[in-house]
Design a protein around this motif. Structure first.
Motif, mmCIF file in Angstrom:
data_model
loop_
_atom_site.group_PDB
_atom_site.id
_atom_site.type_symbol
_atom_site.label_atom_id
_atom_site.label_comp_id
_atom_site.label_asym_id
_atom_site.label_seq_id
_atom_site.Cartn_x
_atom_site.Cartn_y
_atom_site.Cartn_z
ATOM 1 N N GLU A 221 -45.536 -29.102 -1.918
ATOM 2 C CA GLU A 221 -44.583 -29.321 -3.005
ATOM 3 C C GLU A 221 -44.681 -30.714 -3.614
ATOM 4 O O GLU A 221 -44.157 -30.957 -4.698
ATOM 5 N N SER A 222 -45.362 -31.631 -2.932
ATOM 6 C CA SER A 222 -45.468 -32.985 -3.469
ATOM 7 C C SER A 222 -46.384 -33.061 -4.689
ATOM 8 O O SER A 222 -46.350 -34.045 -5.432
ATOM 9 N N VAL A 223 -47.190 -32.021 -4.929
ATOM 10 C CA VAL A 223 -48.136 -32.066 -6.053
ATOM 11 C C VAL A 223 -47.386 -31.988 -7.381
ATOM 12 O O VAL A 223 -47.538 -32.855 -8.257
ATOM 13 N N ILE A 224 -46.558 -30.933 -7.566
ATOM 14 C CA ILE A 224 -45.812 -30.813 -8.824
ATOM 15 C C ILE A 224 -44.315 -30.589 -8.579
ATOM 16 O O ILE A 224 -43.579 -30.295 -9.518
ATOM 17 N N GLY A 225 -43.889 -30.687 -7.317
ATOM 18 C CA GLY A 225 -42.473 -30.520 -7.021
ATOM 19 C C GLY A 225 -42.079 -29.134 -6.567
ATOM 20 O O GLY A 225 -40.894 -28.878 -6.311
ATOM 21 N N ALA A 226 -43.045 -28.218 -6.469
ATOM 22 C CA ALA A 226 -42.774 -26.844 -6.041
ATOM 23 C C ALA A 226 -44.092 -26.190 -5.670
ATOM 24 O O ALA A 226 -45.161 -26.612 -6.127
ATOM 25 N N PRO A 227 -44.068 -25.142 -4.837
ATOM 26 C CA PRO A 227 -45.298 -24.380 -4.593
ATOM 27 C C PRO A 227 -45.770 -23.730 -5.888
ATOM 28 O O PRO A 227 -44.964 -23.407 -6.767
ATOM 29 N N PHE A 228 -47.074 -23.527 -6.010
ATOM 30 C CA PHE A 228 -47.608 -22.881 -7.207
ATOM 31 C C PHE A 228 -48.956 -22.272 -6.885
ATOM 32 O O PHE A 228 -49.531 -22.515 -5.815
ATOM 33 N N TYR A 229 -49.445 -21.473 -7.811
ATOM 34 C CA TYR A 229 -50.817 -21.007 -7.685
ATOM 35 C C TYR A 229 -51.463 -20.932 -9.054
ATOM 36 O O TYR A 229 -50.788 -20.944 -10.090
ATOM 37 N N ILE A 230 -52.784 -20.881 -9.040
ATOM 38 C CA ILE A 230 -53.579 -20.830 -10.274
ATOM 39 C C ILE A 230 -54.418 -19.571 -10.224
ATOM 40 O O ILE A 230 -55.036 -19.260 -9.194
ATOM 41 N N MET A 231 -54.429 -18.815 -11.316
ATOM 42 C CA MET A 231 -55.169 -17.555 -11.353
ATOM 43 C C MET A 231 -55.978 -17.448 -12.640
ATOM 44 O O MET A 231 -55.807 -18.235 -13.579
#
Length: 357
Positions: free
Chosen positions: A106-116
């Protein structure tokens, strides 16, 4: 609005910006084939739940999905779960986009995420693309493709695909009934006299489910991307956040609750405007008949399922409105969702009282 994936992109809404430097560093460290150059981020404006962004570096494109800003219900908006499902679903159901990278930090953008991967095409919301003539034949073909697409999803061998851990099919429908009634109670911002009789009827009339399948849980026309050259060909199915193993007739009913007909009452037609009231689109009854032929399932209990699906839709609208009313989101689109939720509850109550869909 109709256009490319989730409609035409817009500048990122105020308060929903991404840290471009952090996203760019993550991309180049974790996704193959990202070229050098400036990262441009835009936002897909449709959708009232998770946030979806277009990432572009030169000619390279991808899509980033993250939860909404602000407090969210426990276990809701689980991007890691959604991406994990897509990793296993994509090989057996290619209409599900392929994930490129999953970030739990979460430290990357403030929340979990994924890229597709990005699937380009047309999304039909409340209108057809400019220059497209929606003939009766085209509308019929789009209807048939929608039915075929959900029937194909329900035909997947989920155990062979390694998807057995994403849900608990035993007692699924009973849990859904209890869960959505509870969610409404937690999200309500006022009292409605119809709610008590409606939820009592739903609780007392739960049918026995058919054998479980993979279910999308939010399958609707504007969660599909269509081929711009042939709108009856489906290019992708989106928004797999709520996918699980459960009752396929529940999934079908959720789809039908969004499938608006010309003679529907205003409280239904105005909730989520759709092109399905255009002449030539199948009625809900015709949709069910084709699904029954393709799937071989008995649809004799669909009145319950559809009534419950409308209640579920009302709860979703109410949950979104509750976040707006508490100031947890400033998106003005949600200002009248409370009124819309009330209209859908009244419609579901009338269906329950009438005893027929």
């Amino acid at each position: 609005m109709a256009g490319e994936q989730r409609g035409e992109t817009i500048p990122v809404r105020e308060g929903e910006e991404l840290d471009l430097g952090a996203v760019g560093r993550y991309l180049r460290a974790n996704v193959e084939g990202v070229p050098e150059g400036e990262l441009v981020v835009r936002q897909f404006p449709a959708g009232a739940s998770n946030l979806t962004y277009l990432l572009r570096v030169g000619d390279w494109e991808a899509v980033l999905r993250r939860p909404p800003f602000g407090p969210v219900p426990p276990k809701a908006h689980d991007m890691i779960r959604e991406a994990s499902i897509l990793l296993r679903l994509h090989p057996v159901y290619p209409l599900a986009p392929k994930p490129y990278a999953i970030c739990e930090d979460e430290s990357v953008i403030g929340a979990p995420f994924y890229i597709m991967e990005r699937r380009k095409g047309v999304v039909l919301d409340d209108s057809f693309p400019e220059g497209c003539e929606p003939t009766r034949e085209l509308c019929r073909q789009i209807s048939a493709s929608t039915v075929e697409t959900i029937a194909e999803l329900h035909a997947i061998d989920w155990e062979a695909a390694g998807l057995g851990d994403i849900g608990y099919p035993e007692g699924f429908l009973e849990r859904q009934v209890r869960g959505w009634i509870s969610r409404y109670e937690k999200a309500k911002t006022g009292e409605m006299e119809e709610v008590g009789p409606l939820t009592a009827w739903i609780s007392a009339n739960v049918p026995q489910s058919p054998p479980a399948t993979v279910i999308h849980n939010d399958f609707k026309l504007n969660n599909m991307i269509l081929d711009p050259q042939n709108l009856s060909r489906v290019v992708a199915v989106l928004d797999w956040e709520m996918t699980t193993i459960g009752d396929p007739l529940f999934d079908l009913a959720v789809t039908l609750s969004y499938w608006v007909e010309p003679d529907d009452p205003e409280e239904i037609r105005s909730v989520l405007p759709a092109v399905t009231d255009t002449p030539g689109f199948m009625t809900r009854e015709e949709f069910m008949q084709l699904y029954a032929r393709l799937s071989g399932r008995d649809l004799s209990e669909m009145h319950f399922y559809l009534t419950f699906a409308y209640f579920k839709l009302a709860v979703i609208l109410q949950q979104i409105y509750a976040r707006y009313a508490k100031g947890q989101t400033r998106d003005s689109r949600f200002a009248d969702f409370g009124r819309r939720a009330e209209g859908v509850i009244r419609h579901a109550h009338q269906l329950a009282a009438a005893g027929g869909a």
